[in-house]
Design a protein around this motif. Structure first.
Motif, PDB file in Angstrom:
ATOM      1  N   VAL A  79       0.849  -1.179   0.000  1.00  0.00           N
ATOM      2  CA  VAL A  79       0.000   0.000   0.000  1.00  0.00           C
ATOM      3  C   VAL A  79       0.886   1.230   0.000  1.00  0.00           C
ATOM      4  O   VAL A  79       1.731   1.392   0.882  1.00  0.00           O
ATOM      5  CB  VAL A  79      -0.922   0.017   1.235  1.00  0.00           C
ATOM      6  CG1 VAL A  79      -1.796   1.262   1.225  1.00  0.00           C
ATOM      7  CG2 VAL A  79      -1.779  -1.241   1.264  1.00  0.00           C
ATOM      8  N   ALA A  80       0.735   2.079  -0.996  1.00  0.00           N
ATOM      9  CA  ALA A  80       1.533   3.296  -1.080  1.00  0.00           C
ATOM     10  C   ALA A  80       1.054   4.288  -0.032  1.00  0.00           C
ATOM     11  O   ALA A  80      -0.134   4.502   0.145  1.00  0.00           O
ATOM     12  CB  ALA A  80       1.426   3.918  -2.480  1.00  0.00           C
ATOM     13  N   ALA A  81       2.021   4.862   0.667  1.00  0.00           N
ATOM     14  CA  ALA A  81       1.702   5.842   1.692  1.00  0.00           C
ATOM     15  C   ALA A  81       2.249   7.193   1.285  1.00  0.00           C
ATOM     16  O   ALA A  81       3.146   7.298   0.446  1.00  0.00           O
ATOM     17  CB  ALA A  81       2.281   5.424   3.051  1.00  0.00           C
ATOM     18  N   ALA A  82       1.740   8.234   1.889  1.00  0.00           N
ATOM     19  CA  ALA A  82       2.224   9.573   1.597  1.00  0.00           C
ATOM     20  C   ALA A  82       3.652   9.712   2.100  1.00  0.00           C
ATOM     21  O   ALA A  82       3.999   9.159   3.138  1.00  0.00           O
ATOM     22  CB  ALA A  82       1.327  10.611   2.282  1.00  0.00           C
ATOM     23  N   PRO A  83       4.531  10.404   1.367  1.00  0.00           N
ATOM     24  CA  PRO A  83       5.913  10.545   1.795  1.00  0.00           C
ATOM     25  C   PRO A  83       5.997  11.172   3.184  1.00  0.00           C
ATOM     26  O   PRO A  83       5.343  12.169   3.479  1.00  0.00           O
ATOM     27  CB  PRO A  83       6.521  11.484   0.726  1.00  0.00           C
ATOM     28  CG  PRO A  83       5.614  11.361  -0.452  1.00  0.00           C
ATOM     29  CD  PRO A  83       4.250  11.090   0.104  1.00  0.00           C
ATOM     30  N   ALA A  84       6.798  10.532   4.030  1.00  0.00           N
ATOM     31  CA  ALA A  84       6.950  11.039   5.388  1.00  0.00           C
ATOM     32  C   ALA A  84       7.773  12.322   5.379  1.00  0.00           C
ATOM     33  O   ALA A  84       8.671  12.512   4.564  1.00  0.00           O
ATOM     34  CB  ALA A  84       7.639   9.985   6.264  1.00  0.00           C
ATOM     35  N   ALA A  85       7.422  13.205   6.293  1.00  0.00           N
ATOM     36  CA  ALA A  85       8.144  14.469   6.380  1.00  0.00           C
ATOM     37  C   ALA A  85       9.566  14.223   6.848  1.00  0.00           C
ATOM     38  O   ALA A  85       9.803  13.438   7.771  1.00  0.00           O
ATOM     39  CB  ALA A  85       7.417  15.406   7.347  1.00  0.00           C
ATOM     40  N   VAL A  86      10.516  14.857   6.197  1.00  0.00           N
ATOM     41  CA  VAL A  86      11.916  14.682   6.539  1.00  0.00           C
ATOM     42  C   VAL A  86      12.244  15.583   7.724  1.00  0.00           C
ATOM     43  O   VAL A  86      11.984  16.787   7.706  1.00  0.00           O
ATOM     44  CB  VAL A  86      12.813  15.027   5.332  1.00  0.00           C
ATOM     45  CG1 VAL A  86      14.277  14.875   5.707  1.00  0.00           C
ATOM     46  CG2 VAL A  86      12.466  14.136   4.155  1.00  0.00           C
ATOM     47  N   THR A  87      12.794  14.991   8.767  1.00  0.00           N
ATOM     48  CA  THR A  87      13.162  15.750   9.955  1.00  0.00           C
ATOM     49  C   THR A  87      14.597  16.238   9.796  1.00  0.00           C
ATOM     50  O   THR A  87      15.511  15.429   9.662  1.00  0.00           O
ATOM     51  CB  THR A  87      13.049  14.884  11.216  1.00  0.00           C
ATOM     52  OG1 THR A  87      11.708  14.401  11.335  1.00  0.00           O
ATOM     53  CG2 THR A  87      13.416  15.687  12.464  1.00  0.00           C
ATOM     54  N   PRO A  88      14.808  17.550   9.812  1.00  0.00           N
ATOM     55  CA  PRO A  88      16.171  18.051   9.627  1.00  0.00           C
ATOM     56  C   PRO A  88      17.021  17.809  10.863  1.00  0.00           C
ATOM     57  O   PRO A  88      16.525  17.726  11.988  1.00  0.00           O
ATOM     58  CB  PRO A  88      15.958  19.556   9.387  1.00  0.00           C
ATOM     59  CG  PRO A  88      14.672  19.864  10.092  1.00  0.00           C
ATOM     60  CD  PRO A  88      13.822  18.638   9.949  1.00  0.00           C
ATOM     61  N   GLN A  89      18.302  17.675  10.642  1.00  0.00           N
ATOM     62  CA  GLN A  89      19.246  17.567  11.745  1.00  0.00           C
ATOM     63  C   GLN A  89      19.412  18.956  12.378  1.00  0.00           C
ATOM     64  O   GLN A  89      19.462  19.957  11.681  1.00  0.00           O
ATOM     65  CB  GLN A  89      20.596  17.062  11.239  1.00  0.00           C
ATOM     66  CG  GLN A  89      21.661  16.938  12.310  1.00  0.00           C
ATOM     67  CD  GLN A  89      22.993  16.526  11.730  1.00  0.00           C
ATOM     68  OE1 GLN A  89      23.097  16.270  10.539  1.00  0.00           O
ATOM     69  NE2 GLN A  89      24.012  16.463  12.567  1.00  0.00           N
ATOM     70  N   ILE A  90      19.486  18.985  13.702  1.00  0.00           N
ATOM     71  CA  ILE A  90      19.609  20.256  14.419  1.00  0.00           C
ATOM     72  C   ILE A  90      21.012  20.378  15.005  1.00  0.00           C
ATOM     73  O   ILE A  90      21.488  19.462  15.674  1.00  0.00           O
ATOM     74  CB  ILE A  90      18.560  20.373  15.533  1.00  0.00           C
ATOM     75  CG1 ILE A  90      17.143  20.284  14.939  1.00  0.00           C
ATOM     76  CG2 ILE A  90      18.723  21.684  16.297  1.00  0.00           C
ATOM     77  CD1 ILE A  90      16.047  20.291  15.988  1.00  0.00           C
ATOM     78  N   GLN A  91      21.666  21.465  14.694  1.00  0.00           N
ATOM     79  CA  GLN A  91      22.988  21.750  15.245  1.00  0.00           C
ATOM     80  C   GLN A  91      22.919  23.054  16.034  1.00  0.00           C
ATOM     81  O   GLN A  91      22.466  24.073  15.513  1.00  0.00           O
ATOM     82  CB  GLN A  91      24.028  21.871  14.120  1.00  0.00           C
ATOM     83  CG  GLN A  91      25.438  22.153  14.621  1.00  0.00           C
ATOM     84  CD  GLN A  91      26.435  22.238  13.478  1.00  0.00           C
ATOM     85  OE1 GLN A  91      26.127  21.867  12.343  1.00  0.00           O
ATOM     86  NE2 GLN A  91      27.626  22.717  13.765  1.00  0.00           N
TER      87      GLN A  91
END
Length: 214
Positions: A79-91
């Protein structure tokens, strides 16, 4: 004695239809005609074509694979799902309010030196505006935002209007004042950052907003 002329001999190389071989004479063996190739045996460690169960495959991050319920029959349908939101790396770069802008400038220089394209970087200030933004705004907002839309250079903006800025792979925030603006600026910067969010400022204040635990 009179000579009897010999009958002409017909050589095999002569043109014309070949005669059907007489009975008792072996006909020339015809060349083999290519036929369908036999089915190849499955390679070791790989499932063969007659394996009853389908091999287990790892699903990509953005595709959810439906799991068959106990007792159900039939193949499992992905089952195709909506692309998950990419969590940015925090510095987080510790800096005082007075030194946050300089720390952000150093972070931008390091990004460009490491190969980042200038158009990948967005810089947001929470207090006093960056000198570049002040200079460009002196020519009018239309010219200022046109440079943002061109996306071919580092863009500097103020937290008050940062919501108008588009997402970029890297967002650098200079927490150089305006404590009331930090609570809105940091979540907005986090949402605009595609891969990396760099925050220059007081770690305690930053952690209280982002909850990074750094």
């Amino acid at each position: 004695m009179p000579l009897i002329p010999e009958e002409p001999q017909i050589h095999e190389s002569a043109q014309g239809p070949r005669a059907t071989p007489a009975s008792g004479r072996t006909a020339p063996t015809p060349r083999p005609v290519p036929g369908p190739r036999p089915a190849a045996h499955p390679r070791p460690a790989r499932p063969g074509p007659l394996r009853p169960a389908a091999p287990v495959q790892h699903a990509p991050r953005d595709v959810a694979v439906a799991v068959a319920k106990p007792g159900s029959s039939g193949p499992v349908t992905p089952v195709a799902a909506a692309p998950a939101a990419v969590t940015p790396q925090i510095q987080l770069i510790p800096a005082s309010a007075e030194g946050a802008l300089d720390a952000a400038e150093e972070a931008v220089d390091l990004l460009l030196d490491s190969g980042r394209a200038p158009g990948d970087v967005l810089v947001i200030t929470t207090g006093e505006q960056h000198p570049w933004a002040v200079h460009e705004l002196s020519f009018g907002e239309a010219s200022y935002w046109a440079q943002h839309d061109a996306a071919d250079d580092v863009f500097y903006t103020d937290a008050a209007v940062a919501s108008r800025a588009a997402s970029r792979p890297v967002v650098v925030v200079a927490v150089n004042g305006g404590p009331d603006a930090v609570a809105d600026a940091l979540p907005l910067a986090h949402a605009r950052a595609g891969a990396l969010l760099i925050v220059c400022g007081d770690p305690q204040q930053i952690n209280s907003v982002l909850g990074t635990g750094a």
